[in-house]
Design a protein around this motif. Sequence first.
Motif, PDB file in Angstrom:
ATOM      1  N   VAL A 142      55.222  73.389  51.199  1.00 10.08           N
ATOM      2  CA  VAL A 142      56.040  74.162  50.261  1.00 10.08           C
ATOM      3  C   VAL A 142      56.304  75.557  50.824  1.00 10.08           C
ATOM      4  N   CYS A 143      55.243  76.196  51.345  1.00  9.57           N
ATOM      5  CA  CYS A 143      55.405  77.517  51.974  1.00  9.57           C
ATOM      6  C   CYS A 143      56.393  77.438  53.131  1.00  9.57           C
ATOM      7  N   ARG A 144      56.317  76.352  53.884  1.00  5.61           N
ATOM      8  CA  ARG A 144      57.243  76.147  55.011  1.00  5.61           C
ATOM      9  C   ARG A 144      58.673  76.054  54.508  1.00  5.61           C
ATOM     10  N   ASN A 145      58.885  75.260  53.457  1.00  2.68           N
ATOM     11  CA  ASN A 145      60.244  75.015  52.968  1.00  2.68           C
ATOM     12  C   ASN A 145      60.909  76.273  52.436  1.00  2.68           C
ATOM     13  N   ILE A 146      60.125  77.140  51.770  1.00  2.00           N
ATOM     14  CA  ILE A 146      60.723  78.352  51.197  1.00  2.00           C
ATOM     15  C   ILE A 146      60.398  79.592  52.037  1.00  2.00           C
ATOM     16  N   LYS A 147      59.795  79.339  53.219  1.00  2.00           N
ATOM     17  CA  LYS A 147      59.474  80.422  54.161  1.00  2.00           C
ATOM     18  C   LYS A 147      58.647  81.526  53.491  1.00  2.00           C
ATOM     19  N   ASP A 148      57.625  81.098  52.772  1.00  2.00           N
ATOM     20  CA  ASP A 148      56.742  82.027  52.062  1.00  2.00           C
ATOM     21  C   ASP A 148      55.533  82.314  52.947  1.00  2.00           C
ATOM     22  N   LEU A 149      55.682  83.296  53.837  1.00  2.00           N
ATOM     23  CA  LEU A 149      54.626  83.601  54.797  1.00  2.00           C
ATOM     24  C   LEU A 149      53.394  84.196  54.115  1.00  2.00           C
TER      25      LEU A 149
END
Length: 547
Positions: A142-149
């Motif tokens: 999910v973090c990858r998909n929304i680029k939530d570093l």
Amino acid sequence: MIESTTHRQVQQTFSNQDSCINETAFSQFSETRDPKSYLSSLVKCRNISQVQQVHGQVIVTEQVRDLFIANKVLYAYTFHRALESAAALFSGITQKNPFSWSVMIGGYAKADDYMNCYITFREYMRSGDRPDDYTLPVVIKVCRNIKDLVMGRVLHSVVYKYGFHLYTFVAAALVDMYAKCKAIVEATKVFDEMPKRDLVSWTVMIGACTECGNPEEALDLFDRMREGIVPDKIAMVNVVNASAKLGVMHKAKIVDDYIKKMEFSLDVILGTALIDMHAKCGSIEFAREVFDKMTQRNVISWSTMIAAHGYHGEGSKALDLFHMMLDCGISPNNITFVSVLYACSHSGLVEEACRIHGDVELAEKAAVSLLELQPQNAGHYILLSNIYAKAGKWKEVAKVRELMTHQRIKKIPGWTWIEVDNKIHKFSVGDQTHPLSKEIYEKLKNLREKLEVAGYVPDTNFVLHDIDEELKLGLLHSHSEKLAIAFGLIGTPEGTPIRVTKNLRVCGDCHAFIKFVSLITKRVVVVRDANRFHHFKEGACSCRDYW
């Protein structure tokens, strides 16, 4: 473990007339109370109403108290994306196990309900249960998909806290997440610390390097991987993409030879990637050869080949291929039309963008429109800055740069690289780090003298700084593509083509310079810049000065 449901709610469950499970079946469930019957029915459910009916039967027979069965019903709801029903059931489970949490978190993730996915994961952590190696990769993705570093780093700490960095699948998910967030340093660190790397982790890391603009490192990883891992077709697609980004013909040939040696079939994905690689490494002939060999092609395959002809200056061939595509019954998409338009513009088949023609007002409007569409694209800011600089509007240049600073947009430094003796040599403007710098600058000086005799006049309009003419000439003479070409003249045999790649658009002065180089030295010079390929021969360029 499960809170009770009212009789009315159960009746409502059975009210749907579309249900395929009749009352006779229900009475059989009531009598047998066999958990296997419920599981079998759940597998056969094809819509939400059928799942709801099984859920109702489970409640009536009190099998809902069985956490195993409740979890299966929960999974059926999330599978059919009935998240409200799933959440209602989930909230009623008083003693959840890791599977319960995983199913609910995974259901939100699959439905792109990222906020509830995060919230549920937070509740999972607060429950005191230990996370598992299934749930963590789901939330990391999910973090990858929304680029939530930010959240990605939090999850990284959770991974380390519970020792999941030793699990190959979890570590690979972290590498992929960091790569998509452009945090290549952190991605590399996770990869290097993995105790065991399987094919998936190697493939992810190769893709990460390619994604973050380091294709040379990606190809080095490919060489390392082959020492103990045999790549599959998915891995090779990543390797081919890396080779395409690097744009070096020698590397492309190694990759192509390996694919032939392993006898990988040219399906749509691999075949299209190879077309792109060969075209971007300078060989439009090899690209077309791959295209013609493909037994199956989709709209992306056709569009890629059309685009390849376009940025090699073969607009007529691109248009011919477009008509062939239509004759084959393939419907074009947006990418196809963009490829055709680019082919036309790169070949001078339509009137070119206004910056070259000096229409500052129209160019400014176009650049501002681009900024509105893509406010984070550094290239658009540079384009507008260059337009103002060429017109001598230095106050406007300063405003654009101030805006870039405010938006935290960084200008991409210009690099040009050339392959000599199977080794890649990189140059920046004014570069003096190369071991043969003295010889390169001497060669460039002698070459410039010959070119000026032949009619070349340096155009300082392309030095977009408010400095005096002498300093402008100094900067102009040491542009990275000129240094690379001078080195190519030193390091390659007479009569052989010189091939260089630049990460930005080649400037007008360098374009004129290279045309004269091809005339004076009798060498073919092939330049791949950010926009297209330029094939220089006998004082002319394949782009016909449209780029």
